[in-house]
Design a protein around this motif. Sequence first.
Motif, PDB file in Angstrom:
ATOM      1  N   ILE A 209       0.843  -1.300   0.052  1.00 34.87           N
ATOM      2  CA  ILE A 209       0.072  -0.217  -0.058  1.00 34.87           C
ATOM      3  C   ILE A 209       0.940   1.386   0.000  1.00 34.87           C
ATOM      4  O   ILE A 209       0.643   2.215  -0.666  1.00 34.87           O
ATOM      5  N   GLN A 210       2.054   1.518   0.683  1.00 32.48           N
ATOM      6  CA  GLN A 210       2.800   2.345   0.893  1.00 32.48           C
ATOM      7  C   GLN A 210       3.465   2.531  -0.764  1.00 32.48           C
ATOM      8  O   GLN A 210       3.743   3.664  -1.165  1.00 32.48           O
ATOM      9  N   ASP A 211       3.785   1.396  -1.224  1.00 29.79           N
ATOM     10  CA  ASP A 211       4.387   1.706  -2.692  1.00 29.79           C
ATOM     11  C   ASP A 211       3.162   2.266  -3.514  1.00 29.79           C
ATOM     12  O   ASP A 211       3.486   2.901  -4.424  1.00 29.79           O
ATOM     13  N   MET A 212       2.038   1.543  -3.325  1.00 25.56           N
ATOM     14  CA  MET A 212       0.746   2.301  -4.350  1.00 25.56           C
ATOM     15  C   MET A 212       0.556   3.787  -4.141  1.00 25.56           C
ATOM     16  O   MET A 212       0.411   4.514  -5.104  1.00 25.56           O
ATOM     17  N   MET A 213       0.574   4.089  -3.109  1.00 32.62           N
ATOM     18  CA  MET A 213       0.340   5.602  -2.722  1.00 32.62           C
ATOM     19  C   MET A 213       1.350   6.342  -3.263  1.00 32.62           C
ATOM     20  O   MET A 213       1.229   7.518  -3.649  1.00 32.62           O
ATOM     21  N   GLU A 214       2.697   5.905  -3.166  1.00 34.14           N
ATOM     22  CA  GLU A 214       3.841   6.577  -3.597  1.00 34.14           C
ATOM     23  C   GLU A 214       3.461   6.750  -5.204  1.00 34.14           C
ATOM     24  O   GLU A 214       3.937   7.958  -5.856  1.00 34.14           O
ATOM     25  N   SER A 215       3.333   5.883  -5.782  1.00 38.73           N
ATOM     26  CA  SER A 215       3.037   5.775  -7.261  1.00 38.73           C
ATOM     27  C   SER A 215       2.055   6.566  -7.454  1.00 38.73           C
ATOM     28  O   SER A 215       2.130   7.322  -8.649  1.00 38.73           O
ATOM     29  N   ALA A 216       0.937   6.806  -6.900  1.00 42.73           N
ATOM     30  CA  ALA A 216      -0.154   7.507  -7.140  1.00 42.73           C
ATOM     31  C   ALA A 216      -0.121   8.727  -6.971  1.00 42.73           C
ATOM     32  O   ALA A 216      -0.518   9.868  -7.722  1.00 42.73           O
ATOM     33  N   ASP A 217       0.835   9.109  -6.135  1.00 38.67           N
ATOM     34  CA  ASP A 217       1.346  10.674  -5.840  1.00 38.67           C
ATOM     35  C   ASP A 217       2.282  11.254  -6.845  1.00 38.67           C
ATOM     36  O   ASP A 217       2.108  12.124  -7.450  1.00 38.67           O
ATOM     37  N   ARG A 218       2.947  10.025  -7.526  1.00 37.97           N
ATOM     38  CA  ARG A 218       4.125  10.565  -8.440  1.00 37.97           C
ATOM     39  C   ARG A 218       3.373  10.788  -9.758  1.00 37.97           C
ATOM     40  O   ARG A 218       3.576  11.659 -10.272  1.00 37.97           O
TER      41      ARG A 218
END
Length: 224
Positions: A209-218
């Motif tokens: 989930i942390q990776d997913m949110m970092e990707s969404a923000d990016r």
Amino acid sequence: MPGGRLTQQERQCIATGLADGLSYAEIARRLGRPTSTISREVARNGGPGDYRPQQAHQATVQRARRGTPAPPRAAGVPDGAVEAEIIETAVRSGLPRMTARVHVDLLLSEDGRRTAAELTRRLKVSPASVSVAVNFLVEQGYVRRERDPQRRRDIYVVDDEAWYHSIAISSRQTLEAARAAMAAAETLGLDTPVGQRLARGGTFLERVIQDMMESADRWRGLLT
């Protein structure tokens, strides 16, 4: 697998399947027909909420006698079969059918905006059904609610940012579950089989989930 036009009996089976809440894929499997045949049939004859087998059969017979195709759709208006396929995809992903219908109708509207009265009229369903569906979509971030102060009514909106907000809300919910699992693991003991299992699962979900949110923000800028 049978070919050719649908029979009146097959159309009655389609109506029964829709009333029972079956997916187009399941109705197609039972009839030995392609799913696309079922979705086109329903889309051309009132949609899943207003499909009538007798009227559908008569309309097909009349078109065949005239030798003319179904009326052409207006420019920029999504084909009914395409809309039906999108709804089926949403249902397979876990959305209730009514919620999927409301969401897709908003997605395919020209400006991404509808009032509750418009949704009720277009989908031919009760205001209560629309209310339940919209409330779920708002809670999950798929739709936002705006207030029309002049007419004292809510307007439901799907915009590009909705994709980001839906991911953010889903991620928060999954992250809460992950951290609850890790807390339970500590309570039960990290040296126990159950504690170890919960700790591994919670840690895995947290990292994903942390990776997913970092990707969404990016990539959020792609939506603007």
